[in-house]
Design a protein around this motif. Structure first.
Motif, PDB file in Angstrom:
ATOM      1  N   PHE A 152       0.981  -1.186  -0.121  1.00 35.67           N
ATOM      2  CA  PHE A 152      -0.011  -0.223  -0.086  1.00 35.67           C
ATOM      3  C   PHE A 152       0.945   1.325  -0.131  1.00 35.67           C
ATOM      4  O   PHE A 152       1.915   1.337   0.699  1.00 35.67           O
ATOM      5  N   ASP A 170      -6.070   2.176  -7.969  1.00 35.52           N
ATOM      6  CA  ASP A 170      -7.514   2.049  -7.781  1.00 35.52           C
ATOM      7  C   ASP A 170      -8.009   3.297  -7.616  1.00 35.52           C
ATOM      8  O   ASP A 170      -7.185   4.399  -7.728  1.00 35.52           O
ATOM      9  N   LEU A 198      -9.065   4.613  -4.637  1.00 37.42           N
ATOM     10  CA  LEU A 198      -9.023   4.999  -3.483  1.00 37.42           C
ATOM     11  C   LEU A 198      -7.901   6.050  -3.211  1.00 37.42           C
ATOM     12  O   LEU A 198      -6.738   6.104  -3.625  1.00 37.42           O
ATOM     13  N   GLU A 210      -5.907   6.692 -11.422  1.00 41.25           N
ATOM     14  CA  GLU A 210      -7.285   5.727 -11.543  1.00 41.25           C
ATOM     15  C   GLU A 210      -8.124   5.926 -12.779  1.00 41.25           C
ATOM     16  O   GLU A 210      -9.145   5.355 -12.721  1.00 41.25           O
ATOM     17  N   ASN A 212     -14.141  -0.706  -8.949  1.00 39.96           N
ATOM     18  CA  ASN A 212     -13.492  -0.501  -7.809  1.00 39.96           C
ATOM     19  C   ASN A 212     -14.154  -0.588  -6.480  1.00 39.96           C
ATOM     20  O   ASN A 212     -13.881  -0.284  -5.498  1.00 39.96           O
ATOM     21  N   ASP A 213     -15.563  -1.379  -6.713  1.00 34.81           N
ATOM     22  CA  ASP A 213     -16.391  -1.494  -5.639  1.00 34.81           C
ATOM     23  C   ASP A 213     -15.766  -2.715  -4.770  1.00 34.81           C
ATOM     24  O   ASP A 213     -16.703  -2.719  -3.689  1.00 34.81           O
ATOM     25  N   THR A 214     -15.110  -3.368  -5.248  1.00 34.43           N
ATOM     26  CA  THR A 214     -14.780  -4.752  -4.373  1.00 34.43           C
ATOM     27  C   THR A 214     -13.163  -4.549  -4.190  1.00 34.43           C
ATOM     28  O   THR A 214     -12.437  -4.038  -4.892  1.00 34.43           O
ATOM     29  N   GLU A 215     -12.693  -5.289  -3.051  1.00 32.05           N
ATOM     30  CA  GLU A 215     -11.207  -5.244  -2.851  1.00 32.05           C
ATOM     31  C   GLU A 215     -10.509  -6.191  -4.049  1.00 32.05           C
ATOM     32  O   GLU A 215      -9.545  -5.597  -4.433  1.00 32.05           O
ATOM     33  N   GLU A 216     -11.378  -7.218  -4.711  1.00 28.19           N
ATOM     34  CA  GLU A 216     -11.003  -8.031  -5.589  1.00 28.19           C
ATOM     35  C   GLU A 216     -10.645  -7.111  -6.852  1.00 28.19           C
ATOM     36  O   GLU A 216      -9.581  -7.238  -7.747  1.00 28.19           O
ATOM     37  N   ARG A 262     -10.358  -3.876  -7.025  1.00 28.62           N
ATOM     38  CA  ARG A 262      -9.177  -2.825  -6.705  1.00 28.62           C
ATOM     39  C   ARG A 262      -8.055  -3.551  -7.176  1.00 28.62           C
ATOM     40  O   ARG A 262      -7.102  -2.804  -7.583  1.00 28.62           O
ATOM     41  N   GLU A 263      -7.781  -4.580  -6.629  1.00 27.97           N
ATOM     42  CA  GLU A 263      -6.475  -5.173  -6.687  1.00 27.97           C
ATOM     43  C   GLU A 263      -5.947  -5.338  -7.940  1.00 27.97           C
ATOM     44  O   GLU A 263      -4.827  -5.172  -8.368  1.00 27.97           O
ATOM     45  N   ARG A 274      -5.005  -1.953  -9.628  1.00 25.06           N
ATOM     46  CA  ARG A 274      -3.512  -1.746  -9.056  1.00 25.06           C
ATOM     47  C   ARG A 274      -2.526  -2.468  -9.966  1.00 25.06           C
ATOM     48  O   ARG A 274      -2.220  -3.720  -9.600  1.00 25.06           O
TER      49      ARG A 274
END
Length: 294
Positions: free
Chosen positions: A193, A228, A230, A268, A275-279, A281-282, A285
């Motif tokens: 991060f 992503d 964030l 981004e 980008n609504d889920t961690e998967e 967003r990963e 990135r």
């Protein structure tokens, strides 16, 4: 000592690429035809380390010139010496290898590509590097001679056949095929991060890309960084730029020239999924690359 048989034909030549007193030799040859400007040529020849050599190297160079030249020297042929020869035009191709050329029993193939400046009619094979830039190692030899002496055979310089539509690059381990002008995502170039420090896994993957850039000098690479959504947009933009530059800088550290590498960050702005889920967003990135022709 066993006799070394030619790789092809009946004869071969030999040169000293390194010695403890800096003595060197060079082999000069004439091409059957003058090289054409902006044409890519496939350069191959074979070398074998002489039995009585006490040193081995991983460096060997080939110098292309528009005319035959002669210099009275028993050491390095320096750039200023070449510049002092009237009407001489030249291009030096330095060939790098990860491992040393140590085989005394078999012929080792050397291959590279050269984009002609036009007018080249002669070539010279040898070691044109400064003493501090030479990679040498001691090898077993009952003769204990303080030099690296290599046999050279079957020099070939021919036009490289290039498909205009597509060039395939195959990684032997994975059987994966790359084509020019197509975007690929690095699988192992991931970051902690807010970080742009390369992991060891990332470096290994970048090394594979470097190997193909090294072997195909007509290729350039375009690297892009993405994040992503964030965090602040301007921060993400800067982070994506730094991540792309981290990959580009490592390629240049490995030996790719600066003019063959470009890096750009898109922040981004170009997600490939939600980008609504961690998967998601990963996946966004990422660092991607694309091979393009020079």
């Amino acid at each position: 000592m066993e006799a070394q048989f030619p790789e092809h034909g009946k004869n071969y030549a030999g040169v000293i690429l390194h010695s403890e007193n800096h003595y060197r030799e060079y082999m000069q040859g004439e091409l059957t035809e003058t090289l054409q400007k902006d044409t890519i040529y496939n350069v191959t020849f074979y070398i074998s380390l002489a039995d009585n050599s006490h040193f081995a190297t991983k460096n060997i160079d080939i110098l292309f010139t528009n005319k035959k030249f002669f210099l009275k020297t028993k050491s390095i042929i320096k750039k200023r010496s070449l510049d002092g020869i009237k009407n001489l035009k030249y291009s030096l191709v330095s060939i790098e290898k990860e491992e040393y050329y140590t085989d005394k029993n078999r012929w080792m193939k050397i291959q590279t590509y050269y984009k002609s400046k036009g007018g080249e009619k002669y070539f010279s094979i040898g070691n044109f590097r400064k003493v501090m830039d030479i990679d040498v190692m001691k090898v077993n030899s009952t003769f204990n001679e303080s030099f690296a002496y290599y046999y050279i055979d079957q020099v070939s310089i021919s036009k490289k056949e290039i498909e205009k539509e597509e060039i395939e690059i195959i990684i032997p381990e994975e059987k994966e095929v790359f084509t020019i002008n197509k975007t690929y995502i690095f699988k192992n170039v991931t970051f902690d991060f807010d970080s742009f420090k390369l992991t060891e896994a990332a470096k290994l993957e970048i090394q594979e890309v470097f190997d193909y850039l090294k072997n195909d000098e007509h290729l350039k690479i375009k690297i892009t960084g993405h994040t992503d959504n964030l965090g602040k947009e301007d921060f993400n933009q800067k982070l994506s730029e730094n991540r792309a530059k981290a990959v580009a800088n490592y390629l240049m550290e490995l030996g790719v020239s600066e003019d063959r590498v470009s890096a750009k960050g898109f922040g981004e702005k170009e997600p490939i999924t939600t980008n609504d889920t961690e998967e998601g967003r990963e996946q966004n990135r990422r660092v991607a690359f694309e091979f393009i022709e020079k």
